[in-house]
Design a protein around this motif. Structure first.
Motif, PDB file in Angstrom:
ATOM      1  N   GLU A 172       6.553  13.026  -4.615  1.00  0.00           N
ATOM      2  CA  GLU A 172       7.275  11.997  -3.865  1.00  0.00           C
ATOM      3  C   GLU A 172       6.697  10.614  -4.169  1.00  0.00           C
ATOM      4  OE1 GLU A 172       8.438  10.880   0.750  1.00  0.00           O
ATOM      5  OE2 GLU A 172       7.436  12.788   0.345  1.00  0.00           O
ATOM      6  N   ALA A 173       5.382  10.538  -4.308  1.00  0.00           N
ATOM      7  CA  ALA A 173       4.736   9.264  -4.628  1.00  0.00           C
ATOM      8  C   ALA A 173       5.163   8.761  -5.999  1.00  0.00           C
ATOM      9  CB  ALA A 173       3.218   9.417  -4.573  1.00  0.00           C
ATOM     10  N   GLU A 174       5.319   9.659  -6.952  1.00  0.00           N
ATOM     11  CA  GLU A 174       5.762   9.263  -8.297  1.00  0.00           C
ATOM     12  C   GLU A 174       7.155   8.648  -8.262  1.00  0.00           C
ATOM     13  OE1 GLU A 174       5.283  12.821 -10.600  1.00  0.00           O
ATOM     14  OE2 GLU A 174       3.170  12.379 -11.012  1.00  0.00           O
ATOM     15  N   VAL A 175       8.024   9.179  -7.428  1.00  0.00           N
ATOM     16  CA  VAL A 175       9.373   8.620  -7.282  1.00  0.00           C
ATOM     17  C   VAL A 175       9.286   7.197  -6.732  1.00  0.00           C
ATOM     18  CG1 VAL A 175      11.562   8.844  -6.034  1.00  0.00           C
ATOM     19  CG2 VAL A 175      10.486  10.872  -7.028  1.00  0.00           C
ATOM     20  N   VAL A 212       0.852  -1.187   0.000  1.00  0.00           N
ATOM     21  CA  VAL A 212       0.000   0.000   0.000  1.00  0.00           C
ATOM     22  C   VAL A 212       0.884   1.231   0.000  1.00  0.00           C
ATOM     23  CG1 VAL A 212      -1.781   1.275   1.260  1.00  0.00           C
ATOM     24  CG2 VAL A 212      -1.780  -1.220   1.318  1.00  0.00           C
ATOM     25  N   LEU A 213       0.552   2.194  -0.851  1.00  0.00           N
ATOM     26  CA  LEU A 213       1.232   3.487  -0.835  1.00  0.00           C
ATOM     27  C   LEU A 213       0.269   4.497  -0.231  1.00  0.00           C
ATOM     28  CD1 LEU A 213       3.436   5.526  -1.496  1.00  0.00           C
ATOM     29  CD2 LEU A 213       2.518   5.648  -3.831  1.00  0.00           C
ATOM     30  N   VAL A 214       0.653   5.086   0.895  1.00  0.00           N
ATOM     31  CA  VAL A 214      -0.142   6.124   1.563  1.00  0.00           C
ATOM     32  C   VAL A 214       0.439   7.470   1.159  1.00  0.00           C
ATOM     33  CG1 VAL A 214      -0.814   7.110   3.785  1.00  0.00           C
ATOM     34  CG2 VAL A 214      -0.677   4.621   3.521  1.00  0.00           C
ATOM     35  N   VAL A 215      -0.386   8.308   0.516  1.00  0.00           N
ATOM     36  CA  VAL A 215       0.042   9.642   0.098  1.00  0.00           C
ATOM     37  C   VAL A 215      -0.785  10.658   0.881  1.00  0.00           C
ATOM     38  CG1 VAL A 215       0.452  11.191  -1.838  1.00  0.00           C
ATOM     39  CG2 VAL A 215       0.464   8.708  -2.206  1.00  0.00           C
ATOM     40  N   GLU A 216      -0.136  11.332   1.816  1.00  0.00           N
ATOM     41  CA  GLU A 216      -0.819  12.264   2.715  1.00  0.00           C
ATOM     42  C   GLU A 216       0.140  13.378   3.094  1.00  0.00           C
ATOM     43  OE1 GLU A 216      -2.966  14.442   4.594  1.00  0.00           O
ATOM     44  OE2 GLU A 216      -4.126  12.610   4.254  1.00  0.00           O
ATOM     45  N   ASP A 217      -0.276  14.635   2.862  1.00  0.00           N
ATOM     46  CA  ASP A 217       0.608  15.759   3.176  1.00  0.00           C
ATOM     47  C   ASP A 217       0.562  16.168   4.638  1.00  0.00           C
ATOM     48  OD1 ASP A 217      -1.969  16.690   2.830  1.00  0.00           O
ATOM     49  OD2 ASP A 217      -1.377  18.559   1.873  1.00  0.00           O
ATOM     50  N   GLU A 218      -0.450  15.732   5.392  1.00  0.00           N
ATOM     51  CA  GLU A 218      -0.465  15.971   6.839  1.00  0.00           C
ATOM     52  C   GLU A 218       0.209  14.771   7.491  1.00  0.00           C
ATOM     53  OE1 GLU A 218      -3.966  17.493   8.700  1.00  0.00           O
ATOM     54  OE2 GLU A 218      -4.740  18.176   6.756  1.00  0.00           O
ATOM     55  N   LEU A 260      -3.446   2.231  -3.677  1.00  0.00           N
ATOM     56  CA  LEU A 260      -3.032   3.620  -3.498  1.00  0.00           C
ATOM     57  C   LEU A 260      -4.036   4.279  -2.562  1.00  0.00           C
ATOM     58  CD1 LEU A 260      -1.290   6.078  -4.252  1.00  0.00           C
ATOM     59  CD2 LEU A 260      -2.875   6.465  -6.148  1.00  0.00           C
ATOM     60  N   PHE A 261      -3.560   4.720  -1.398  1.00  0.00           N
ATOM     61  CA  PHE A 261      -4.384   5.375  -0.374  1.00  0.00           C
ATOM     62  C   PHE A 261      -3.947   6.831  -0.384  1.00  0.00           C
ATOM     63  CE2 PHE A 261      -5.193   6.777   3.928  1.00  0.00           C
ATOM     64  CZ  PHE A 261      -6.354   6.126   4.313  1.00  0.00           C
ATOM     65  N   PHE A 282       4.247   1.905   2.168  1.00  0.00           N
ATOM     66  CA  PHE A 282       5.168   2.958   1.758  1.00  0.00           C
ATOM     67  C   PHE A 282       4.433   4.275   1.959  1.00  0.00           C
ATOM     68  CE2 PHE A 282       6.048  -0.839  -0.624  1.00  0.00           C
ATOM     69  CZ  PHE A 282       7.422  -0.959  -0.539  1.00  0.00           C
ATOM     70  N   THR A 283       5.149   5.332   2.304  1.00  0.00           N
ATOM     71  CA  THR A 283       4.502   6.624   2.535  1.00  0.00           C
ATOM     72  C   THR A 283       5.153   7.710   1.695  1.00  0.00           C
ATOM     73  OG1 THR A 283       5.939   7.124   4.418  1.00  0.00           O
ATOM     74  CG2 THR A 283       3.827   6.057   4.902  1.00  0.00           C
ATOM     75  N   ALA A 284       4.322   8.683   1.306  1.00  0.00           N
ATOM     76  CA  ALA A 284       4.794   9.854   0.573  1.00  0.00           C
ATOM     77  C   ALA A 284       3.998  11.050   1.068  1.00  0.00           C
ATOM     78  CB  ALA A 284       4.586   9.665  -0.921  1.00  0.00           C
TER      79      ALA A 284
END
Length: 89
Positions: free
Chosen positions: A58-61, A26-32, A71-72, A51-53
């Motif tokens: 950053e998620a694209e990398v 799982v990729l967690v994409v959260e700016d907070e 993708l969360f 994985f976190t971004a």
């Protein structure tokens, strides 16, 4: 006198873990950051490889190097929103 332990102070029972090659990623994409960490911790405890971004960039990398099953993502990511970015993948 023996103290009474609440359910929150007792150690959690050990959970059976799947081998790493069977875990979903799982990729967690959260700016907070605190929200991202809470989500990542809950997913890790549920047995996912996480994985976190903190941004779409950053998620694209991460996605260039790792394939994920889920993708969360946050909708409002500051720069690009999660909906527009997700459709570009």
């Amino acid at each position: 006198m023996t103290p009474i332990l609440s359910p929150w102070s007792r150690p959690a029972p050990a959970k059976a873990r799947l081998p790493k090659n069977l875990c979903q990623r799982v990729l967690v994409v959260e700016d907070e950051l605190i929200i991202g960490e809470i989500a990542a911790e809950a997913l890790t405890e549920a047995g996912f490889e996480v994985f976190t971004a903190a941004s779409a960039e950053e998620a694209e990398v991460i996605l260039a190097e790792v394939s994920v099953d889920v993708l969360f993502t946050d909708i409002n990511l500051g720069g690009r929103d999660g909906l527009t970015w997700r459709h570009q993948l």
